[in-house]
Design a protein around this motif. Structure first.
Motif, PDB file in Angstrom:
ATOM      1  N   PHE A  65      38.846  21.724  57.191  1.00 57.47           N
ATOM      2  CA  PHE A  65      40.128  22.348  57.690  1.00 57.47           C
ATOM      3  C   PHE A  65      39.662  19.699  59.017  1.00 57.47           C
ATOM      4  CE2 PHE A  65      42.197  21.243  62.402  1.00 57.47           C
ATOM      5  CZ  PHE A  65      43.032  21.058  62.333  1.00 57.47           C
ATOM      6  N   TYR A  66      38.030  19.974  59.016  1.00 60.53           N
ATOM      7  CA  TYR A  66      37.415  18.803  59.847  1.00 60.53           C
ATOM      8  C   TYR A  66      37.730  17.720  58.996  1.00 60.53           C
ATOM      9  CZ  TYR A  66      33.972  16.657  61.957  1.00 60.53           C
ATOM     10  OH  TYR A  66      32.864  15.756  62.998  1.00 60.53           O
ATOM     11  N   PHE A  67      36.829  17.642  57.678  1.00 60.40           N
ATOM     12  CA  PHE A  67      37.382  16.435  56.784  1.00 60.40           C
ATOM     13  C   PHE A  67      38.182  16.446  56.465  1.00 60.40           C
ATOM     14  CE2 PHE A  67      32.963  17.605  56.523  1.00 60.40           C
ATOM     15  CZ  PHE A  67      32.722  16.466  56.938  1.00 60.40           C
ATOM     16  N   HIS A  68      39.776  17.367  56.263  1.00 61.81           N
ATOM     17  CA  HIS A  68      40.533  17.280  55.466  1.00 61.81           C
ATOM     18  C   HIS A  68      41.627  15.800  56.287  1.00 61.81           C
ATOM     19  CE1 HIS A  68      44.979  17.254  54.111  1.00 61.81           C
ATOM     20  NE2 HIS A  68      44.804  17.879  55.155  1.00 61.81           N
ATOM     21  N   GLU A  69      41.599  16.443  57.837  1.00 61.88           N
ATOM     22  CA  GLU A  69      42.286  15.569  58.760  1.00 61.88           C
ATOM     23  C   GLU A  69      41.265  14.508  59.417  1.00 61.88           C
ATOM     24  OE1 GLU A  69      44.685  16.586  60.466  1.00 61.88           O
ATOM     25  OE2 GLU A  69      44.797  18.845  59.518  1.00 61.88           O
ATOM     26  N   LYS A  71      40.342  12.088  57.293  1.00 61.11           N
ATOM     27  CA  LYS A  71      40.695  11.584  56.021  1.00 61.11           C
ATOM     28  C   LYS A  71      42.097  11.795  55.962  1.00 61.11           C
ATOM     29  CE  LYS A  71      39.957   9.636  51.895  1.00 61.11           C
ATOM     30  NZ  LYS A  71      39.304   7.898  52.475  1.00 61.11           N
ATOM     31  N   GLU A  72      42.992  12.316  56.368  1.00 58.23           N
ATOM     32  CA  GLU A  72      44.300  12.031  56.531  1.00 58.23           C
ATOM     33  C   GLU A  72      44.245  10.768  57.732  1.00 58.23           C
ATOM     34  OE1 GLU A  72      47.034  15.474  56.496  1.00 58.23           O
ATOM     35  OE2 GLU A  72      46.529  15.219  58.061  1.00 58.23           O
ATOM     36  N   ALA A  73      43.581  10.650  58.285  1.00 56.72           N
ATOM     37  CA  ALA A  73      43.398   9.882  59.640  1.00 56.72           C
ATOM     38  C   ALA A  73      43.845   9.156  58.984  1.00 56.72           C
ATOM     39  CB  ALA A  73      43.142  10.430  61.464  1.00 56.72           C
ATOM     40  N   ALA A  74      42.461   8.459  58.769  1.00 58.65           N
ATOM     41  CA  ALA A  74      42.132   7.053  58.479  1.00 58.65           C
ATOM     42  C   ALA A  74      42.902   6.654  57.418  1.00 58.65           C
ATOM     43  CB  ALA A  74      40.657   7.243  57.552  1.00 58.65           C
ATOM     44  N   LEU A  75      43.050   7.291  56.758  1.00 54.58           N
ATOM     45  CA  LEU A  75      44.510   7.010  55.418  1.00 54.58           C
ATOM     46  C   LEU A  75      46.235   6.899  56.530  1.00 54.58           C
ATOM     47  CD1 LEU A  75      44.113   9.752  52.698  1.00 54.58           C
ATOM     48  CD2 LEU A  75      43.824   7.191  52.232  1.00 54.58           C
ATOM     49  N   MET A  76      46.418   7.025  57.298  1.00 56.85           N
ATOM     50  CA  MET A  76      47.159   7.632  58.201  1.00 56.85           C
ATOM     51  C   MET A  76      47.241   5.877  58.661  1.00 56.85           C
ATOM     52  SD  MET A  76      48.825  10.810  59.365  1.00 56.85           S
ATOM     53  CE  MET A  76      50.524  10.420  59.710  1.00 56.85           C
ATOM     54  N   THR A  84      52.117  11.339  52.549  1.00 54.95           N
ATOM     55  CA  THR A  84      51.355  10.761  51.063  1.00 54.95           C
ATOM     56  C   THR A  84      50.193  10.781  51.443  1.00 54.95           C
ATOM     57  OG1 THR A  84      52.928   8.451  51.026  1.00 54.95           O
ATOM     58  CG2 THR A  84      51.001   8.239  50.350  1.00 54.95           C
ATOM     59  N   ALA A  85      49.638  10.557  52.638  1.00 57.59           N
ATOM     60  CA  ALA A  85      47.888  10.939  53.524  1.00 57.59           C
ATOM     61  C   ALA A  85      47.837  12.231  52.848  1.00 57.59           C
ATOM     62  CB  ALA A  85      48.123  10.443  54.692  1.00 57.59           C
ATOM     63  N   HIS A  86      48.673  13.373  53.400  1.00 63.32           N
ATOM     64  CA  HIS A  86      48.141  15.114  53.449  1.00 63.32           C
ATOM     65  C   HIS A  86      48.141  14.786  52.000  1.00 63.32           C
ATOM     66  CE1 HIS A  86      47.772  18.958  54.312  1.00 63.32           C
ATOM     67  NE2 HIS A  86      48.698  19.326  53.426  1.00 63.32           N
ATOM     68  N   PRO A  87      47.989  14.978  50.940  1.00 70.08           N
ATOM     69  CA  PRO A  87      48.115  15.059  49.449  1.00 70.08           C
ATOM     70  C   PRO A  87      47.279  14.649  49.014  1.00 70.08           C
ATOM     71  CG  PRO A  87      50.015  14.076  49.219  1.00 70.08           C
ATOM     72  CD  PRO A  87      49.699  14.483  50.553  1.00 70.08           C
ATOM     73  N   MET A  88      46.764  13.312  49.529  1.00 66.03           N
ATOM     74  CA  MET A  88      45.506  12.223  49.590  1.00 66.03           C
ATOM     75  C   MET A  88      44.392  12.722  49.407  1.00 66.03           C
ATOM     76  SD  MET A  88      47.580   8.354  49.249  1.00 66.03           S
ATOM     77  CE  MET A  88      46.010   7.812  49.128  1.00 66.03           C
ATOM     78  N   ALA A  89      44.819  12.959  50.925  1.00 66.16           N
ATOM     79  CA  ALA A  89      43.275  14.176  51.778  1.00 66.16           C
ATOM     80  C   ALA A  89      42.610  15.165  51.055  1.00 66.16           C
ATOM     81  CB  ALA A  89      43.896  14.121  52.816  1.00 66.16           C
ATOM     82  N   ILE A  90      43.929  15.692  51.043  1.00 66.13           N
ATOM     83  CA  ILE A  90      43.307  17.146  49.919  1.00 66.13           C
ATOM     84  C   ILE A  90      42.863  16.803  48.019  1.00 66.13           C
ATOM     85  CG2 ILE A  90      44.351  19.332  48.943  1.00 66.13           C
ATOM     86  CD1 ILE A  90      46.524  19.099  51.022  1.00 66.13           C
ATOM     87  N   ALA A  91      43.332  16.167  47.199  1.00 67.35           N
ATOM     88  CA  ALA A  91      42.621  15.539  46.554  1.00 67.35           C
ATOM     89  C   ALA A  91      41.022  15.052  46.642  1.00 67.35           C
ATOM     90  CB  ALA A  91      43.905  14.479  46.040  1.00 67.35           C
ATOM     91  N   TYR A  92      41.219  13.986  47.958  1.00 63.12           N
ATOM     92  CA  TYR A  92      39.575  13.346  48.131  1.00 63.12           C
ATOM     93  C   TYR A  92      38.225  14.055  48.005  1.00 63.12           C
ATOM     94  CZ  TYR A  92      36.426  10.001  50.170  1.00 63.12           C
ATOM     95  OH  TYR A  92      35.313   9.496  50.596  1.00 63.12           O
ATOM     96  N   TYR A  93      38.670  15.703  48.556  1.00 57.82           N
ATOM     97  CA  TYR A  93      37.873  16.801  48.286  1.00 57.82           C
ATOM     98  C   TYR A  93      37.712  16.913  47.319  1.00 57.82           C
ATOM     99  CZ  TYR A  93      35.957  14.363  53.139  1.00 57.82           C
ATOM    100  OH  TYR A  93      36.037  13.274  53.925  1.00 57.82           O
TER     101      TYR A  93
END
Length: 124
Positions: A65-69, A71-76, A84-93
């Protein structure tokens, strides 16, 4: 409770522990505050705050959750919308989307999580 043994369940976060940083927790709070009505996210923030206050480390769903959020914040911040950012953050890790909420949170808010979430964590 038997946690999903799928190698990719926690992706690059498998079997590791991390520190929660106050500044990063503030980064996470900002976008989540837009979704105040989603209590499971608020509960996950509380879990992270408690870990920080106790000087402990996070792992598993808390780290996911911590790292996903983060990454998602950085993408946004780069201009991506949440969809768009949500699945990108999931895929990143390389994590399962079902790894983002701790089993205790899933149990506390069963109306927000379908059986796939419970199955992923071995909750029935």
């Amino acid at each position: 409770m038997s946690v999903n043994s799928d190698q990719n369940f926690l992706g690059t976060l498998t079997d590791k522990e991390y520190d929660v940083e106050h500044e990063k927790l503030e980064i996470i709070r900002k976008p989540i505050s837009k979704f105040d009505e989603f209590l499971p996210s608020q509960k996950m923030i509380e879990r992270l705050e408690q870990t920080l206050d106790l000087g402990q480390k996070i792992s598993g769903a808390d780290a996911s959750f911590y790292f996903h959020e983060l990454k998602e914040a950085a993408l946004m911040e780069q201009g991506y919308d949440w969809y768009t950012a949500h699945p990108m953050a999931i895929a990143y890790y390389g994590v399962s989307p079902y790894s983002l909420y701790h089993p205790e949170v899933i149990k506390a808010y069963p109306e927000d999580f379908n059986r796939n979430w419970r199955k992923a964590w071995g909750i029935e």
